[in-house]
Structures are given as C-alpha cells and as structure tokens.
Motif scaffolding. Sequence first.
Motif, PDB file in Angstrom:
ATOM      1  N   LEU A  69     -12.248  -1.989  19.859  1.00  0.00           N
ATOM      2  CA  LEU A  69     -10.991  -1.319  20.206  1.00  0.00           C
ATOM      3  C   LEU A  69      -9.842  -2.305  20.200  1.00  0.00           C
ATOM      4  CD1 LEU A  69      -9.276   1.020  21.269  1.00  0.00           C
ATOM      5  CD2 LEU A  69     -10.119   0.506  23.573  1.00  0.00           C
ATOM      6  N   HIS A  70     -10.043  -3.468  20.804  1.00  0.00           N
ATOM      7  CA  HIS A  70      -8.964  -4.447  20.874  1.00  0.00           C
ATOM      8  C   HIS A  70      -8.597  -4.961  19.489  1.00  0.00           C
ATOM      9  CE1 HIS A  70      -6.283  -7.026  23.107  1.00  0.00           C
ATOM     10  NE2 HIS A  70      -6.693  -8.073  22.416  1.00  0.00           N
ATOM     11  N   GLY A  71      -9.571  -5.020  18.605  1.00  0.00           N
ATOM     12  CA  GLY A  71      -9.304  -5.498  17.253  1.00  0.00           C
ATOM     13  C   GLY A  71      -8.269  -4.682  16.511  1.00  0.00           C
ATOM     14  N   LYS A  72      -8.101  -3.434  16.907  1.00  0.00           N
ATOM     15  CA  LYS A  72      -7.152  -2.561  16.217  1.00  0.00           C
ATOM     16  C   LYS A  72      -5.696  -2.905  16.513  1.00  0.00           C
ATOM     17  CE  LYS A  72     -10.130   1.450  15.531  1.00  0.00           C
ATOM     18  NZ  LYS A  72      -9.962   1.423  14.063  1.00  0.00           N
ATOM     19  N   CYS A  73      -5.473  -3.795  17.496  1.00  0.00           N
ATOM     20  CA  CYS A  73      -4.087  -4.152  17.839  1.00  0.00           C
ATOM     21  C   CYS A  73      -3.624  -5.426  17.132  1.00  0.00           C
ATOM     22  CB  CYS A  73      -3.934  -4.292  19.348  1.00  0.00           C
ATOM     23  SG  CYS A  73      -4.736  -5.749  20.062  1.00  0.00           S
ATOM     24  N   MET A  74      -4.478  -6.079  16.349  1.00  0.00           N
ATOM     25  CA  MET A  74      -4.090  -7.337  15.715  1.00  0.00           C
ATOM     26  C   MET A  74      -2.993  -7.121  14.666  1.00  0.00           C
ATOM     27  SD  MET A  74      -6.266 -10.300  13.735  1.00  0.00           S
ATOM     28  CE  MET A  74      -6.056  -9.654  12.076  1.00  0.00           C
ATOM     29  N   ILE A  75      -1.927  -7.850  14.772  1.00  0.00           N
ATOM     30  CA  ILE A  75      -0.748  -7.828  13.889  1.00  0.00           C
ATOM     31  C   ILE A  75      -0.244  -6.390  13.759  1.00  0.00           C
ATOM     32  CG2 ILE A  75       0.267  -8.726  11.749  1.00  0.00           C
ATOM     33  CD1 ILE A  75      -2.149 -10.516  11.390  1.00  0.00           C
ATOM     34  N   THR A  76      -0.576  -5.691  12.661  1.00  0.00           N
ATOM     35  CA  THR A  76      -0.180  -4.299  12.452  1.00  0.00           C
ATOM     36  C   THR A  76      -1.272  -3.602  11.647  1.00  0.00           C
ATOM     37  OG1 THR A  76       0.913  -4.785  10.349  1.00  0.00           O
ATOM     38  CG2 THR A  76       2.281  -4.896  12.341  1.00  0.00           C
ATOM     39  N   PRO A  77      -1.340  -2.272  11.715  1.00  0.00           N
ATOM     40  CA  PRO A  77      -2.291  -1.556  10.853  1.00  0.00           C
ATOM     41  C   PRO A  77      -2.096  -1.877   9.375  1.00  0.00           C
ATOM     42  CG  PRO A  77      -1.438  -0.091  12.553  1.00  0.00           C
ATOM     43  CD  PRO A  77      -0.644  -1.360  12.650  1.00  0.00           C
ATOM     44  N   GLN A  78      -0.841  -2.085   8.972  1.00  0.00           N
ATOM     45  CA  GLN A  78      -0.575  -2.431   7.574  1.00  0.00           C
ATOM     46  C   GLN A  78      -1.203  -3.779   7.219  1.00  0.00           C
ATOM     47  OE1 GLN A  78       3.584  -2.793   6.581  1.00  0.00           O
ATOM     48  NE2 GLN A  78       3.181  -3.333   4.442  1.00  0.00           N
ATOM     49  N   ALA A  79      -1.055  -4.757   8.115  1.00  0.00           N
ATOM     50  CA  ALA A  79      -1.650  -6.075   7.867  1.00  0.00           C
ATOM     51  C   ALA A  79      -3.167  -5.977   7.802  1.00  0.00           C
ATOM     52  CB  ALA A  79      -1.230  -7.049   8.965  1.00  0.00           C
ATOM     53  N   GLN A  80      -3.743  -5.187   8.661  1.00  0.00           N
ATOM     54  CA  GLN A  80      -5.193  -4.995   8.653  1.00  0.00           C
ATOM     55  C   GLN A  80      -5.655  -4.404   7.324  1.00  0.00           C
ATOM     56  OE1 GLN A  80      -5.958  -2.619  12.153  1.00  0.00           O
ATOM     57  NE2 GLN A  80      -4.870  -4.069  13.473  1.00  0.00           N
ATOM     58  N   ALA A  81      -4.870  -3.438   6.812  1.00  0.00           N
ATOM     59  CA  ALA A  81      -5.215  -2.826   5.524  1.00  0.00           C
ATOM     60  C   ALA A  81      -5.111  -3.842   4.395  1.00  0.00           C
ATOM     61  CB  ALA A  81      -4.290  -1.638   5.258  1.00  0.00           C
ATOM     62  N   GLU A  82      -4.109  -4.727   4.468  1.00  0.00           N
ATOM     63  CA  GLU A  82      -3.944  -5.762   3.434  1.00  0.00           C
ATOM     64  C   GLU A  82      -5.116  -6.747   3.472  1.00  0.00           C
ATOM     65  OE1 GLU A  82      -0.081  -7.615   3.503  1.00  0.00           O
ATOM     66  OE2 GLU A  82       0.901  -5.707   3.898  1.00  0.00           O
ATOM     67  N   ILE A  83      -5.563  -7.089   4.681  1.00  0.00           N
ATOM     68  CA  ILE A  83      -6.712  -7.997   4.804  1.00  0.00           C
ATOM     69  C   ILE A  83      -7.954  -7.358   4.192  1.00  0.00           C
ATOM     70  CG2 ILE A  83      -8.297  -9.058   6.473  1.00  0.00           C
ATOM     71  CD1 ILE A  83      -5.809  -9.478   8.284  1.00  0.00           C
ATOM     72  N   LYS A  84      -8.178  -6.080   4.484  1.00  0.00           N
ATOM     73  CA  LYS A  84      -9.335  -5.382   3.918  1.00  0.00           C
ATOM     74  C   LYS A  84      -9.251  -5.317   2.401  1.00  0.00           C
ATOM     75  CE  LYS A  84     -11.190  -1.849   6.075  1.00  0.00           C
ATOM     76  NZ  LYS A  84     -11.377  -0.544   6.749  1.00  0.00           N
ATOM     77  N   ALA A  85      -8.036  -5.130   1.877  1.00  0.00           N
ATOM     78  CA  ALA A  85      -7.857  -5.083   0.420  1.00  0.00           C
ATOM     79  C   ALA A  85      -8.179  -6.438  -0.202  1.00  0.00           C
ATOM     80  CB  ALA A  85      -6.419  -4.668   0.079  1.00  0.00           C
ATOM     81  N   LEU A  86      -7.742  -7.522   0.458  1.00  0.00           N
ATOM     82  CA  LEU A  86      -8.059  -8.862  -0.034  1.00  0.00           C
ATOM     83  C   LEU A  86      -9.568  -9.091  -0.042  1.00  0.00           C
ATOM     84  CD1 LEU A  86      -5.328 -11.113   1.656  1.00  0.00           C
ATOM     85  CD2 LEU A  86      -5.651 -10.795  -0.803  1.00  0.00           C
ATOM     86  N   GLN A  87     -10.241  -8.628   1.002  1.00  0.00           N
ATOM     87  CA  GLN A  87     -11.698  -8.791   1.084  1.00  0.00           C
ATOM     88  C   GLN A  87     -12.399  -8.017  -0.031  1.00  0.00           C
ATOM     89  OE1 GLN A  87     -11.983  -7.482   5.146  1.00  0.00           O
ATOM     90  NE2 GLN A  87     -12.279  -9.551   5.934  1.00  0.00           N
ATOM     91  N   ALA A  88     -11.861  -6.864  -0.346  1.00  0.00           N
ATOM     92  CA  ALA A  88     -12.455  -6.059  -1.420  1.00  0.00           C
ATOM     93  C   ALA A  88     -12.277  -6.742  -2.776  1.00  0.00           C
ATOM     94  CB  ALA A  88     -11.820  -4.662  -1.441  1.00  0.00           C
ATOM     95  N   GLN A  89     -11.114  -7.378  -2.956  1.00  0.00           N
ATOM     96  CA  GLN A  89     -10.836  -8.073  -4.213  1.00  0.00           C
ATOM     97  C   GLN A  89     -11.600  -9.386  -4.323  1.00  0.00           C
ATOM     98  OE1 GLN A  89      -6.553  -8.586  -4.520  1.00  0.00           O
ATOM     99  NE2 GLN A  89      -6.209  -6.494  -3.780  1.00  0.00           N
ATOM    100  N   HIS A  90     -11.896 -10.001  -3.167  1.00  0.00           N
ATOM    101  CA  HIS A  90     -12.528 -11.326  -3.146  1.00  0.00           C
ATOM    102  C   HIS A  90     -13.732 -11.307  -2.207  1.00  0.00           C
ATOM    103  CE1 HIS A  90      -8.958 -13.079  -5.154  1.00  0.00           C
ATOM    104  NE2 HIS A  90      -8.260 -12.259  -4.384  1.00  0.00           N
ATOM    105  N   PRO A  91     -14.784 -10.587  -2.551  1.00  0.00           N
ATOM    106  CA  PRO A  91     -15.926 -10.446  -1.632  1.00  0.00           C
ATOM    107  C   PRO A  91     -16.669 -11.752  -1.363  1.00  0.00           C
ATOM    108  CG  PRO A  91     -16.434  -9.530  -3.801  1.00  0.00           C
ATOM    109  CD  PRO A  91     -14.969  -9.831  -3.805  1.00  0.00           C
ATOM    110  N   ASP A  92     -16.459 -12.752  -2.209  1.00  0.00           N
ATOM    111  CA  ASP A  92     -17.157 -14.025  -2.037  1.00  0.00           C
ATOM    112  C   ASP A  92     -16.315 -15.052  -1.287  1.00  0.00           C
ATOM    113  OD1 ASP A  92     -15.297 -14.113  -4.140  1.00  0.00           O
ATOM    114  OD2 ASP A  92     -16.349 -15.761  -5.136  1.00  0.00           O
TER     115      ASP A  92
END
Length: 929
Positions: free
Chosen positions: A203-226
């Motif tokens: 639950l607390h993890g959802k407050c880090m930076i912004t939802p937009q930033a979280q989505a960008e991090i997930k997108a980077l992980q998808a592009q660079h899984p290694d």
Amino acid sequence: MSRYNEYLKEIEERRGQDLHPKPIDGAELLSEIIAQIKDEGNVHRKDSLNFFIYNVLPGTTSAAGVKAKFLKEIILGTSKVAEITPAFAFELLSHMKGGPSIEVLLDLALGNDIAIAKEAAKVLKTQVFLYDADTDRLKEAFKNENPIAREIIESYAQAEFFTKLPDVPEEIKVVTFIAGEGDISTDLLSPGNQAHSRSDRELHGKCMITPQAQAEIKALQAQHPDKSVMLIAEKGTMGVGSSRMSGVNNVALWTGKQASPYVPFVNIAPIVGGTNGISPIFLTTVDVTGGIGIDLKNWVKKLDENGKLVRNDKGEHILEEVYSVATGTVLTINTKKKKLYNGDKELIDISKALTPQKMEFIKAGGSYAIVFGKKIQTIAAKLLGIDIPPVFAQPKEISHEGQGLTAVEKIFNKNAVGTTPGKLLHAGSDVRVEVNIVGSQDTTGLMTAQELESMAATVISPIVDGAYQSGCHTASVWDKKAQANIPKLMKFMNEFGLITARDPKGEYHSMTDVIHKVLNDITVDEWAIIIGGDSHTRMSKGVAFGADSGTVALALATGEASMPIPESVKVTFKGQMKEHMDFRDVVHATQAQMLQKFAGENVFQGRVIEVHIGTLPSDQAFTFTDWTAEMKAKASICISEDDTLIQSLEIAKGRIQIMIDKGMDNSRQVLQGLINKADKRIAEIKSGEKPALTPDENAKYYAEVVVDLDAIVEPMIADPDVNNDDVAKRYTHDTIRQLSYYGGDKKVDLGFVGSCMVHKGDLKIVSQMLKNLEKQQGKVEFHAPLVVAAPTYNIIDELRAEGDWEILQKYSGFEFNDNAPKATARTEYENMMYLERPGCNLCMGNQEKAAKGDTVLATSTRLFQGRVVEDSERKKGESLLASTPVVVLSAILGRVPNMEEYKTAVAGIDLTKFAPPLKNMVSKDNVAY
C-alpha cells in the motif's frame, strides 16, 4: 466470524484498491489456515496452502511461530501434507530468518534422528540471526561432544553462511530514470502524509513519487527486462531530509528484487544515484538493503580558459554536463573495475560506492547479515579456540602519527569495538562502535518493530544505556489511523525494553514530546554515541546520527553500529551579536557565510560539524545542532566549557526525574541509571579527572569556518526560492536572505512557532512580544493565523509556573485538550493564535498542514515541497524559515516586517543570545578516553 473469513473480507476490500492480500503476522489466523490445510476436503485448502507458503511474515511474529511449529511436524512426520515435503519444509524454514525457525532447526539438529539432524544442520549453516539463547544451546551441545553441533560451529567459524553465497556479478546493467531535478527529499519517495501506511509495504509503495512516474518505471522494466532501474536526482542530492527506510523500501519495491520468494513485498538491491551523491543517512539505508548508491558527478561547475569559475549575471555558478544520464540511458556498473560505463566509454570511478564492505552488503543482501554473521563467526572461533579466519574485509584502520584527534574521532576511539588495541584511529577508518542511546519515533517505529521481528530480536541489548519510543509525529491528531497503530507500537516497544511515550497500561499521561528533545535530555555523557530514527537526531551532547528504522532496530538489538569515522568541519565564532538578533539568525548565517567562503561548495555535506559553542546551554545549543541536518551534515558535535556542560547535565537530570515521577521508568530502572551516570559525569568534570570533551590542538579538519557575528545585522531567512529558474536551486536550505530582501511587503498566510527548533526561551519570546505589542499599539490583532506548538510538556509546565502560559492563553483562540484530542486534521485556519499539543505538528506534514498554496513563515526546519504546505492551482506553497520573533510579527502583520517594525517589536525582549567562548577550547593531549 472466523479470522479467516475476516481475512477474505479484507482481501476483497484490498482488491478494490488494486492490492494483494496483506501478509499474515497473526497466530490466530495462521492456525485456522493450517487447520484448513490439514482438512483435505476443505473448500479453502488450496488458497490456505498458498497463504501458508507465500504470505507469512518471518522472524518473531506470532504467525512465524505457528508456521515453524507446523513445518517441524511435517519434517518429523507427525503431520503429512502432500504439497509440502520434508525437504520443502526445510527450505521454508531457511527463509524464515530467525526466532522460532532457529529454535525448530536446533531442536531437529540436536535431536536423535541423525538423517533429520544432518538436514537441519545444512540449513542452520546458512542462518545468521542467532541470539544468546540459540548460541547457548549450541555451546552446550558442543561441550557435550555432539558431532552435529561441532559441524555447525566449524561452519560458522569459516563463515560459510557468507562464503557459499553467489558472488556479486562483475557487470550490473542499469537503465536510468530521472526522479527529479535538484535535491530529492525522502518525502518524494515516502510522503509524510502517508506515514500511517508504512508498515503495509505494498500500500505504501503506491505513494512513491507519482502514479505517472511509477508507470514510467514499469515501462522501462518492460523495455529492459535484463536491467535494473536506477533512480537519479539530476543536479542534486538523492534522499535528503529524513532518514526513511520506507523511502528505500519503496525504491526497492519498484526497482529492486524480491528478497525471498516466500515473503511478499520485501525487496532488496535498489540502485540510486545523484549528481551530488546520496545523503549520508539515506545511503546507510541503501546499505541495509544491499543496494548501491552512486555519486554521479555528471554536472560540474564551468571553468573559463584560466581555470576560474564562470558565473551568470546573478553571480551564480554555471554548471555544464559532463555526461548524460537522461531517462532511458543504459549504463554498466563494473563491480570489479569499480567504474561506471556507457557502453565501452568509462564515465566515472565509483570506488566509494563499491568498497570491500559495501560489496559484502551487496553479496549478503544487506548489512544486517554481515553484522550478525561477524558476531556468530567470532563466537564460533572462540569456542573452537582458533583465530578468526580472515573471511570478511578487514576494518580499515587509518592512523596518522603525530596528528591529534577531532572530537568525533575521540568519541569513536572510545566506543570502538574490535580495533587494534592502543591504535588511535582517524577519519576514514571503518569502525564498529557501541551505541549508548537509541531513539525510535512513531511514524517509523512500526517499521522498526517489523525489522526487530524480522531479525528475531525479542529484548533490547543490555549494553544500551537508554532508549526511547516517541509519540510526537502523531501528536497533532488522534485519528483512527493513529488509534490503530500507536498503542500497538507502544506495547511492542515497552515490552522490548524502551521507555515509551505512551504507557500500554494507561497508568501515566501520554507524553507527545518531540523525540529529539527527549533524546537531548536523556543523553548524559558528551562522549556518547546516539542513533535515532529521525534525521534530526542531532544532540548538543555526544554525537548523534539520524538513521533509518532498520539501523535503529539493529542498534536496539545489538547495541552496536558500524560506520566510517567521518571527517569534521570546525566552526568557531568571532565578534558580537547585535542586541536585536536571535541565535536562530546565527544558525542561518553560518550556512550563508560557509557557502560564501567556499564559493558555493557545501563543505558541511556528509561531514561532522564540530561547533565551538562553549557557553550556550544544551537547549539553546540544540538549535544549532538540529539545523545541521538541513546543512546536509552527517552529524554535529558541540564543544562546551566545563561549567556550561555541568549546567546542561543538571537540566537533563531534572527532566529525567520528571519522567520518573510520571511513572515512565521500567523494571531495569533505565531512567534512574541515567541520572546516576549524569552525577558521575558531573563529579568527573568538577574534580578535573575528566574535563568536558575537547578536540586536540593538532587535530586535522576538512575545513574550518569562522562565523562573523558582527556581519549579522538583520534577521536571516531560509527561503525555498520556489520560482527560481533553475529547478535544482529550489527547495534547498542554501538560499539564506536578509529580512530587508522582502521589502516589508511579502504576504504571509500562516506563521508556525514550534517543533524541535524552539526551546522554552522561544515560547517566552512569544509571550513577551504579545505584551510588547499590546503596550505599543493598545491591542494585538492577528492578520494571519499563528500556530504555536511547544516541543515538550515540561516547557508548558514551566511557562505556567512563570506566568507566560497565561499570556499565551489570553491571546489564543484554541488550546489543546489532552482529554479530548483532535480527531481530524485542521484544514482551515482563522486569523488567531492556536496553542497546539506538544509534538511535531506542521513540521512533520503527515497530519496537520497549512492550506494549499499558502506562504508559511515557520521556526521549523522543513521547507521541502509539499511538506508543510502543498501547491495549489493558484500558486506554489512555500515554507520560509526564520526566528521566533520574525514569525510572530509576520503573523500579526500578515506580511514579512521591515527592519524598523522588527526592531520596535523586539525592543527590550530577552532574545536567545550567544557570546563566543573566551578561551581556546582545545586539548593539548592526544587522548581518546
């Protein structure tokens, strides 16, 4: 309704918030789950198996005890579960870290079934979280010539729990993510207003930076899984402000890796970077989780062809980019060469991020495992009668012949453990030290309790002189979140052995006193080392380090901490304070004059400020040491004259006695023990046996700063400079301006006098100013709200006795009532004075806040974006920091005063004064007591 049905209801509620089931920590719920597992026809059996295997918190939680017991039954064959074989049961035990799991493993290893004993021994050899009761069992079995016990002890002596771990990869690929420009406070990573959810990691993890930033991090992980995502503070320092484990936990949750497949939402190995490095307290927390923190130095000050600094038309340094770390840049950390690369291009040496000790933390998945591992290896080697095999990186011992010791070097030498006997150590040495005083605060305390459970600790270390659990961060509003969390925290900490702000039995009045103020009082030896779960753990006696909740837990459990001896910057004073100035102005001027002297370089950052205050008692001196957290210093030390230190210790004794009289001492009589230690210290000083701590005359400093008191002619204000064209220069504590800069017309929407930066004298200043202004003008009328929060109850008691509280009551429109505390946070303010409950109040920002978009003038320390005041659509919120008289007058006027108005308002008022000590406060003896 059964516990399990309640759990299913909670799961459904969490599903609506896009959350997974909450990890299980209670014995009652897990017992029901086990019963359903045993019932092969139960409709909930499949889910129950899943919860049992993957969703139970380890360590000393009551659920962990039930889980370990059931796994023991499976291994012994008294319970059979097709999906959990004895081999799998051993694997699950190996991930439970300690406490009940170690007890079960010892039962099995020292039992009569040799086959089971050997399997249990294999697991035990990988475990490090053993305490005295565990090692005592092994010692006893070893003395009785148990071959399995010998085998385990021999493995511990060789530290196979560490040597058999996989090596750190030679290359770690990362992809960058710019989390923000300028200094990034931990409030961005773990906002204070979400403190109530910190122990619920997902639950607390959802407050880090912004939802937009979280989505960008997930997108980077998808592009660079290694690759790992590296969070970066571009043109700034990462993790300034507060010592938050929750901030690192959030970064790890989004960018790290799972610590164990059987423990949800506990991630490790975050990678962070900053143009100007990582804040020292934040970097310690990164080490706790086996992460990497890199000083990128990717922007530098521009030089002309003659090597001189280039400035813009405002006189500010111009920065130029050395290399880019723009979001999406792929970089390589080479852990062998200790370099950072972009492809084949070497960018920078990162040896400081990959020291031998830090490499051990990375390999072990965090610093705890190394601390406990070394302890177990020492015990095992001693039991076997052998020298400790040199498995771990040897402590770095730096000693310069003929060079004296700074104050911090003396304290570290006195408290060092395991160093070469008789060898004087200087800055840069890596040292294990005993910790004398420990503090836990209430918005990180729940996490500290979790950390203690996870490392299987059940009682405070006997070598800790005193420890305190505060209630100050949740003092303002006794809402449902506080009611759910705080009593549970106080009960845990009280039973663990701490002095607690709230009595779980309800027998003494709740004390919401600010944690740093209490720690300042219970520190009764200037040779002490203090660890506290707050960045403002900066005492006027001893040397104190703000720390994350995990480091606090480690100090409570072991009585030790490990860190390099920091460099020091010496601060002395010359000249004379003007009559109309307050000591808070001297504090701000210290920052301004230092930056001016060193061409904008903050020489305080990451170092200890050794401030030669000498004649200023502990309450007032604390104003300086408290501020050093915002100067980005690692810590600070006050050098006091003998008589002043004795005066401060007598004050401390009186306040500790008040705590005893209220019924706050525990069965160990910790508080009485502190009074006894203070008496002993006073006797040593008076007799000349051991004078007040001073540095050596020939000590070496990184830099020296002489503050010119004559140059401080106007009140000084720290300004967040929210509209600076350079984003990196906003919300730092480096923009210090004189009162006249504002022209007497800057609107102020709210004033705040309170938090840890004020002392009794400040509250007396408020009452004296009100009397002054009424006498001058016939009445006092507030054109902006003024919030006043005393830091401690004893200050209020003393103000009542001296008549000042009556004056404050006369002018206030609201006064706190402990019998009926506020249940909801204030959202609107009237133009009047509010006398709020002792505690952090607006400074913390987790409960009370100013109205969005307000301009706040405050005595507190926090000017970070969104902390005291959030932005609105109409304008940015800004929190300017000033002395008490400036804040009070600004609230009355509704604007920043001009110099004439200010001088008139403070005429005849006893402001906090300071005169530099007359004698040279150094020792000619190179002695580390």
